[in-house]
Design a protein around this motif. Structure first.
Motif, PDB file in Angstrom:
ATOM      1  N   UNK A 150      98.220  51.162  13.431  1.00 48.48           N
ATOM      2  CA  UNK A 150      98.324  51.680  12.075  1.00 48.48           C
ATOM      3  C   UNK A 150      99.727  51.464  11.533  1.00 48.48           C
ATOM      4  N   UNK A 151      99.799  50.978  10.296  1.00 48.43           N
ATOM      5  CA  UNK A 151     101.086  50.724   9.632  1.00 48.43           C
ATOM      6  C   UNK A 151     101.179  51.590   8.386  1.00 48.43           C
ATOM      7  N   UNK A 152     102.269  52.340   8.256  1.00 51.72           N
ATOM      8  CA  UNK A 152     102.421  53.285   7.159  1.00 51.72           C
ATOM      9  C   UNK A 152     102.559  52.594   5.818  1.00 51.72           C
ATOM     10  N   UNK A 153     103.351  51.527   5.744  1.00 52.85           N
ATOM     11  CA  UNK A 153     103.586  50.861   4.465  1.00 52.85           C
ATOM     12  C   UNK A 153     102.282  50.329   3.889  1.00 52.85           C
ATOM     13  N   UNK A 154     101.495  49.671   4.725  1.00 50.79           N
ATOM     14  CA  UNK A 154     100.247  49.062   4.252  1.00 50.79           C
ATOM     15  C   UNK A 154      99.083  50.047   4.201  1.00 50.79           C
ATOM     16  N   UNK A 156      97.070  50.769   6.756  1.00 50.90           N
ATOM     17  CA  UNK A 156      95.948  50.166   7.464  1.00 50.90           C
ATOM     18  C   UNK A 156      96.350  49.683   8.841  1.00 50.90           C
ATOM     19  N   UNK A 157      95.395  49.050   9.514  1.00 52.17           N
ATOM     20  CA  UNK A 157      95.580  48.608  10.896  1.00 52.17           C
ATOM     21  C   UNK A 157      95.812  47.105  10.956  1.00 52.17           C
ATOM     22  N   UNK A 158      96.640  46.693  11.929  1.00 56.09           N
ATOM     23  CA  UNK A 158      96.949  45.275  12.113  1.00 56.09           C
ATOM     24  C   UNK A 158      97.098  44.978  13.601  1.00 56.09           C
ATOM     25  N   UNK A 159      97.002  43.703  13.911  1.00 56.57           N
ATOM     26  CA  UNK A 159      97.171  43.258  15.282  1.00 56.57           C
ATOM     27  C   UNK A 159      96.000  42.412  15.730  1.00 56.57           C
ATOM     28  N   UNK A 160      96.052  41.896  16.957  1.00 55.27           N
ATOM     29  CA  UNK A 160      94.967  41.041  17.452  1.00 55.27           C
ATOM     30  C   UNK A 160      93.621  41.755  17.504  1.00 55.27           C
ATOM     31  N   UNK A 161      93.634  43.063  17.754  1.00 55.63           N
ATOM     32  CA  UNK A 161      92.376  43.813  17.775  1.00 55.63           C
ATOM     33  C   UNK A 161      91.720  43.821  16.390  1.00 55.63           C
ATOM     34  N   UNK A 162      92.548  43.912  15.359  1.00 53.53           N
ATOM     35  CA  UNK A 162      92.043  43.911  13.983  1.00 53.53           C
ATOM     36  C   UNK A 162      91.367  42.588  13.664  1.00 53.53           C
ATOM     37  N   UNK A 163      92.047  41.517  13.996  1.00 57.61           N
ATOM     38  CA  UNK A 163      91.512  40.187  13.716  1.00 57.61           C
ATOM     39  C   UNK A 163      90.216  39.942  14.482  1.00 57.61           C
ATOM     40  N   UNK A 164      90.203  40.324  15.746  1.00 53.81           N
ATOM     41  CA  UNK A 164      89.011  40.110  16.569  1.00 53.81           C
ATOM     42  C   UNK A 164      87.824  40.893  16.015  1.00 53.81           C
ATOM     43  N   UNK A 165      88.068  42.089  15.540  1.00 56.86           N
ATOM     44  CA  UNK A 165      86.987  42.910  14.991  1.00 56.86           C
ATOM     45  C   UNK A 165      86.412  42.295  13.722  1.00 56.86           C
ATOM     46  N   UNK A 166      87.269  41.886  12.816  1.00 56.29           N
ATOM     47  CA  UNK A 166      86.807  41.348  11.525  1.00 56.29           C
ATOM     48  C   UNK A 166      86.025  40.052  11.724  1.00 56.29           C
TER      49      UNK A 166
END
Length: 264
Positions: A150-154, A156-166
């Motif tokens: 989780x990133x406060x500025x955006x 939302x969530x980011x990282x390899x797990x995010x990409x793999x899920x989408x």
């Protein structure tokens, strides 16, 4: 490698993301300590970035030229909210019930999510909290929130797990926001992980809509969000200068002007 494929060095991206995370301004000495490099390295990096217009140098420090990109998305939701609401409703009118779509973390995309609340049976994939909260539990919509850091500025969530899920989803439409649209660099973002996700999503979605209010035209940011060949339409709130019409025409991208907000 073309200019549209590479717009900032690793060191420049690292410095810019550090600036974003600490509010958009910093002293050279503090950046050197945070990045664990010499002050001379920081000064060289700042000098290079200043030539692109992304940052401005001041005595002993630096600040981001586009401070909005470093503000948390929750605070950006109220910036130009009327314009963003118009863009949101126009974007929503282009999306049919039953669509599988991706919504990113941008504040303009959050307005798209609000405008989609009348739609039915959507499959919504997002890494953004605001979009997920707007659409969950209504009209038979199914909302899938990607995991990751989780990133406060955006917001939302980011990282390899995010990409793999989408990547598990067969996306009909992706709605993406940007920090700038530049005649040299194209569609730009300030965050490297946000840009990486945008590039990936744009490359496999059947249709890509970019939502950007008029202030984003001519604004710079360090990282290319996605290739123009992956984008189908840009939705904005008012006329932009002719050079951008020519640019988008050359890329075969439709420019759509947002309509007045319809009261519900």
């Amino acid at each position: 490698m073309s200019q549209l494929e590479r717009y900032a060095t690793h060191r420049e991206v690292e410095l810019l993301e550090t600036l974003r995370n600490i509010g958009g301004t910093a002293r050279t000495a503090n950046l050197a300590e945070t990045l664990r490099v010499s002050e001379e390295t920081v000064r060289r990096t700042i000098k290079s970035l200043a030539k692109t217009g992304v940052v401005r140098r001041v005595h002993g420090g630096v600040y981001l030229v586009n401070p909005e990109a470093s503000q948390p998305v929750a605070s950006r939701l109220s910036h130009r909210s009327c314009e963003k609401a118009r863009i949101g409703q126009t974007a929503a009118s282009l999306i049919q019930d039953g669509t599988c779509l991706f919504l990113d973390v941008g504040s303009t995309t959050a307005h798209v999510a609000q405008a989609l609340r009348q739609h039915r049976n959507l499959t919504v994939v997002t890494n953004g909290l605001h979009a997920a909260q707007a659409l969950v539990g209504i009209n038979g919509n199914r909302v899938f929130l990607a995991g990751g850091e989780m990133r406060n500025v955006e917001g939302g969530a980011f990282g390899p797990e995010t990409l793999e899920f989408v990547q598990r989803f067969n996306l009909d439409t992706a709605v993406l926001s940007v920090d700038g649209i530049d005649e040299r660099g194209g569609f730009l973002l300030a965050g490297s992980e946000e840009a990486g996700l945008a590039r990936a999503v744009a490359s496999w979605s059947r249709r890509v809509l970019v939502v950007a209010d008029h202030t984003k035209f001519g604004e710079s940011a360090p990282i290319v969000a996605c290739q123009p060949t992956d984008i189908d339409a840009v939705i904005t709130d008012q006329k932009v200068r002719q050079s951008f019409h020519t640019l988008l025409d050359g890329w075969d991208i439709e420019l759509i002007m947002a309509r007045p907000v319809v009261a519900r």
